[in-house]
Design a protein around this motif. Sequence first.
Motif, PDB file in Angstrom:
ATOM      1  N   LEU A  27     -38.734   2.011 -21.660  1.00  0.00           N
ATOM      2  CA  LEU A  27     -39.047   0.776 -20.947  1.00  0.00           C
ATOM      3  C   LEU A  27     -38.142   0.702 -19.724  1.00  0.00           C
ATOM      4  N   LEU A  72     -34.203  -0.755 -24.997  1.00  0.00           N
ATOM      5  CA  LEU A  72     -34.118  -2.202 -24.796  1.00  0.00           C
ATOM      6  C   LEU A  72     -32.796  -2.629 -24.170  1.00  0.00           C
ATOM      7  N   GLU A  73     -31.853  -1.720 -24.089  1.00  0.00           N
ATOM      8  CA  GLU A  73     -30.522  -2.071 -23.586  1.00  0.00           C
ATOM      9  C   GLU A  73     -30.490  -2.297 -22.082  1.00  0.00           C
ATOM     10  N   GLN A 103     -36.021  -0.807 -16.554  1.00  0.00           N
ATOM     11  CA  GLN A 103     -35.161  -1.988 -16.444  1.00  0.00           C
ATOM     12  C   GLN A 103     -35.988  -3.184 -15.966  1.00  0.00           C
ATOM     13  N   LEU A 143     -35.991   1.555 -34.184  1.00  0.00           N
ATOM     14  CA  LEU A 143     -34.794   0.760 -33.909  1.00  0.00           C
ATOM     15  C   LEU A 143     -33.825   0.842 -35.086  1.00  0.00           C
ATOM     16  N   LEU A 192     -41.991  -6.038 -32.398  1.00  0.00           N
ATOM     17  CA  LEU A 192     -41.294  -4.766 -32.228  1.00  0.00           C
ATOM     18  C   LEU A 192     -41.299  -3.971 -33.536  1.00  0.00           C
ATOM     19  N   TRP A 234     -30.408  -8.008 -26.003  1.00  0.00           N
ATOM     20  CA  TRP A 234     -31.826  -7.733 -25.770  1.00  0.00           C
ATOM     21  C   TRP A 234     -32.604  -9.010 -25.463  1.00  0.00           C
ATOM     22  N   ALA A 278     -35.005  -4.828 -20.533  1.00  0.00           N
ATOM     23  CA  ALA A 278     -36.468  -4.807 -20.401  1.00  0.00           C
ATOM     24  C   ALA A 278     -37.088  -6.167 -20.650  1.00  0.00           C
ATOM     25  N   LEU A 279     -36.485  -6.969 -21.524  1.00  0.00           N
ATOM     26  CA  LEU A 279     -37.056  -8.271 -21.876  1.00  0.00           C
ATOM     27  C   LEU A 279     -36.482  -9.411 -21.037  1.00  0.00           C
ATOM     28  N   LYS A 280     -35.614  -9.089 -20.128  1.00  0.00           N
ATOM     29  CA  LYS A 280     -34.931 -10.110 -19.349  1.00  0.00           C
ATOM     30  C   LYS A 280     -35.906 -10.948 -18.523  1.00  0.00           C
ATOM     31  N   ASN A 304     -41.114   0.701 -35.107  1.00  0.00           N
ATOM     32  CA  ASN A 304     -40.558   1.552 -34.072  1.00  0.00           C
ATOM     33  C   ASN A 304     -39.405   2.353 -34.684  1.00  0.00           C
ATOM     34  N   LEU A 334     -39.948   3.213 -29.856  1.00  0.00           N
ATOM     35  CA  LEU A 334     -38.822   2.567 -29.182  1.00  0.00           C
ATOM     36  C   LEU A 334     -37.524   2.694 -29.990  1.00  0.00           C
TER      37      LEU A 334
END
Length: 261
Positions: A89, A115-116, A91, A136, A131, A143, A119-121, A134, A110
Amino acid sequence: MCSDVLVMVLLPVLRAQEGPPAPPCPTSCLLCSQEAVICQRLSQIIEAPGSTQALLLTEGSISRVQTSSLSDLSNITVLGLSQNRISELGQEAFRNLPFLQTLLLDHNLLTGPALEGGALKGLSQLEVLALGHNLLSMIQADWFKGTEALISLKLEGNLLRNVDSGSFPLNGLRDLETLDLSDNLIDRLDENSFNGLVSLRTLDLSRNRLSSAPAEAFSYLSWLGNLNLDLNSWNCSCELLELVELLSTFIQQPDKVPELS
């Protein structure tokens, strides 16, 4: 699957609302209109009209999501990318989607590093995040920065081993009502594992590797009505007795549904 349910719900509604024809799209697409694009078995994210509100691209081989892939879809509210091979993903991959309410990324590849990068920002309207299934192995509070509206978070079927005080933002998920952590490898909780999730109503920890859990981890979840601890590896210990005592009080309330075996 979440995506299958969404397709069944959205398809008749969106077909009824079809406007002018959208640009040509692959033959594997079930629907292409100005409001919705529903396709399967694609290898990349295709171009969709700027007016698109729902984009479902499932059961394909999409491997990455870059900001540029979705940059013209500012009206989208539902994005489903389930059952692909997404491992990367970009940035702030979804930063141009200010109205996004549902994001389905389940059944992909994923890992934590994906996600670090934030990506969800900025998904301030996001209510449902899937999620599950995956790769994780951890959960990090960072996140979820900027996802304060989140109501449902699904993390089932991953490789998670523990949930601690750093897993969720202290004040960032105050509206979260449903948390699914089932079918993982979780063998440890601490008393602050769910600290800050003050609105949590449903918590699923079934099919993990818990042998004990501190009662304090659940005692402050005052709105919790459904707690599933089924199919773990419980050992009789003083800590477990404290948890059983808490659940005994819990079960006496008619709106509570605990499961422990």
